[in-house]
Design a protein around this motif. Sequence first.
Motif, short mmCIF file in Angstrom:
data_model
loop_
_atom_site.label_atom_id
_atom_site.label_comp_id
_atom_site.label_asym_id
_atom_site.label_seq_id
_atom_site.Cartn_x
_atom_site.Cartn_y
_atom_site.Cartn_z
N ASP A 32 12.55 82.92 -26.78
CA ASP A 32 12.40 81.75 -25.92
C ASP A 32 11.07 81.02 -26.13
OD1 ASP A 32 10.81 83.74 -24.89
OD2 ASP A 32 11.46 83.50 -22.81
N PHE A 33 10.37 81.31 -27.23
CA PHE A 33 9.09 80.66 -27.48
C PHE A 33 9.26 79.14 -27.63
CE2 PHE A 33 6.12 78.86 -30.62
CZ PHE A 33 4.93 79.05 -29.94
N VAL A 34 8.35 78.41 -27.00
CA VAL A 34 8.30 76.95 -27.12
C VAL A 34 6.88 76.57 -27.51
CG1 VAL A 34 8.58 74.74 -25.95
CG2 VAL A 34 10.07 76.66 -25.34
N GLN A 55 -0.51 80.51 -40.92
CA GLN A 55 -0.28 79.23 -40.25
C GLN A 55 0.48 79.45 -38.95
OE1 GLN A 55 1.48 76.15 -42.66
NE2 GLN A 55 2.07 74.96 -40.87
N MET A 56 0.00 78.86 -37.87
CA MET A 56 0.61 79.02 -36.55
C MET A 56 1.33 77.74 -36.12
SD MET A 56 -2.37 81.14 -34.54
CE MET A 56 -3.72 80.15 -35.21
N PRO A 57 2.27 77.84 -35.20
CA PRO A 57 3.00 76.66 -34.72
C PRO A 57 2.17 75.82 -33.77
CG PRO A 57 3.81 78.62 -33.61
CD PRO A 57 2.83 79.09 -34.64
N LEU A 58 1.22 75.08 -34.34
CA LEU A 58 0.33 74.23 -33.55
C LEU A 58 0.16 72.85 -34.17
CD1 LEU A 58 -2.36 76.93 -32.69
CD2 LEU A 58 -0.97 75.68 -31.02
N ASP A 59 1.12 72.45 -35.00
CA ASP A 59 1.06 71.15 -35.64
C ASP A 59 1.54 70.07 -34.68
OD1 ASP A 59 3.64 72.55 -36.07
OD2 ASP A 59 4.26 70.64 -36.90
N ALA A 60 1.04 68.86 -34.87
CA ALA A 60 1.39 67.76 -33.96
C ALA A 60 2.86 67.38 -34.05
CB ALA A 60 0.52 66.54 -34.28
N GLY A 61 3.47 67.54 -35.22
CA GLY A 61 4.86 67.15 -35.39
C GLY A 61 5.87 68.21 -35.01
N MET A 119 -3.23 71.74 -32.39
CA MET A 119 -4.52 72.44 -32.55
C MET A 119 -5.69 71.49 -32.48
SD MET A 119 -6.17 75.28 -33.12
CE MET A 119 -5.50 76.61 -34.11
N SER A 120 -5.55 70.28 -33.00
CA SER A 120 -6.67 69.34 -33.02
C SER A 120 -7.12 68.95 -31.62
CB SER A 120 -6.30 68.07 -33.80
OG SER A 120 -5.18 67.43 -33.22
N LEU A 163 -4.34 79.98 -26.83
CA LEU A 163 -3.92 78.85 -27.64
C LEU A 163 -2.55 78.33 -27.23
CD1 LEU A 163 -4.86 79.71 -31.36
CD2 LEU A 163 -5.48 77.65 -30.11
N PHE A 164 -1.67 79.25 -26.83
CA PHE A 164 -0.29 78.90 -26.50
C PHE A 164 -0.04 78.96 -25.00
CE2 PHE A 164 -0.49 80.51 -30.79
CZ PHE A 164 0.21 79.55 -31.48
N ALA A 165 -1.07 78.65 -24.22
CA ALA A 165 -0.98 78.77 -22.76
C ALA A 165 0.11 77.89 -22.17
CB ALA A 165 -2.33 78.41 -22.14
N ALA A 166 0.71 78.38 -21.11
CA ALA A 166 1.73 77.62 -20.39
C ALA A 166 1.11 76.57 -19.48
CB ALA A 166 2.60 78.57 -19.57
N GLU A 167 -0.17 76.75 -19.13
CA GLU A 167 -0.81 75.87 -18.17
C GLU A 167 -2.25 75.62 -18.58
OE1 GLU A 167 -0.41 78.17 -14.62
OE2 GLU A 167 1.54 77.31 -14.10
N GLU A 168 -2.80 74.54 -18.05
CA GLU A 168 -4.22 74.26 -18.17
C GLU A 168 -4.80 74.09 -16.78
OE1 GLU A 168 -4.37 70.71 -20.50
OE2 GLU A 168 -4.48 71.80 -22.41
N THR A 169 -6.08 74.37 -16.63
CA THR A 169 -6.77 74.19 -15.36
C THR A 169 -7.83 73.11 -15.54
OG1 THR A 169 -6.38 76.47 -14.67
CG2 THR A 169 -8.19 75.30 -13.61
#
Length: 355
Positions: free
Chosen positions: A342-344, A212-218, A350-351, A300-306
């Motif tokens: 320093d991970f955020v 399980q990865m840290p990608l939950d909405a809450g 994920m959804s 998945l954990f990108a700092a930016e989107e294009t």
Amino acid sequence: MTVVALGVPALRRPLPPAPGDGPLVDSFGRIATDLRVSLTDLCNLRCTYCMPAEGLDWMPGDQKLRPDELVRLLRIAVTRLGITNVRFTGGEPLVVPHLEDVVAATASLRPRPEIALTTNGVGLAQRSTGLKAAGLDRVNVSLDTVDAAHFAAITRRDRLADVLAGLRAANAAGLRPVKVNAVLDPDTGLEDAVALLRFCLEHDYQLRIIEQMPLDAGHSWRRDRTIAAADVLGALQRHFTLTPDSAPRGSAPAALWQVLSPSGEGVIGKVGIIASVSQAFCSACDRTRLTADGQVRNCLFAAEETDLRALLRGGGDDDALEAAWRAAMWTKAAGHGINEPDFVQPDRPMSAIGG
């Protein structure tokens, strides 16, 4: 090109411009050939590790890519950027009515990419034959347990029978190998893993167990409430004889294990364990991602989107779209950073990103 910061520490090192042609490469030399396309953020389950029981604030329809916009980006990805594998995800992609049309358009591209689908399996029984006819090659079905009570608790829906029917239909339609993706519940998961592997061996499905990865909405993910790959392996080895698979892993996320017969004389199946957190495989990553609202994510954990949607709707030509995509991938970080102090966690769950 619009770049939107998402609250994750960005890569900070001076870079030359991205290459203007050739493969879709990042500054570390990794080549992206695998495109994950999220078709929607909507889902008909409410899995506890993904979203709250009441659901989320869904993406407005006019923000999502239209089918013609999506097909245009798929064509650029395959014919200009060297994408050889396309996987459609969500949310839940089976809630998208034009899924078969998009699959067929993708199958018509040359060179033809391999086309896969990641789904929760609800509704798959009714659409497997049509998806196969449209050009879908194979499916991954998310299934965390074969225990009905555990399934209802995890997904907040009583739909296990529908998922099992979907698996059978996919197999019968020739969408093979049928893979089962499992994210284990912290309380019942080790028990569920053993039953899942027995079930998959019986039906000739291929099981993949994912940390399980840290990608939950809450944003409630806690390392001490997840089951590590080593614990999964230990639990399975108490019931099965496993030996490491000898085939080269390459960029595949799963470490494969052969399951031997009780006599130890033959292989009766394989199981994969994806240690996304405890044994990150970022150095071999070959993925690029497109969200339902037209954003390129290089991780998945990108700092930016294009924002390719804005470029599309603003009249950008194919050269501009290609250049923006190349620039987005060029800045990909060395790793996802989950294990760094320093991970955020990214704002998007994920959804909304796509699996």
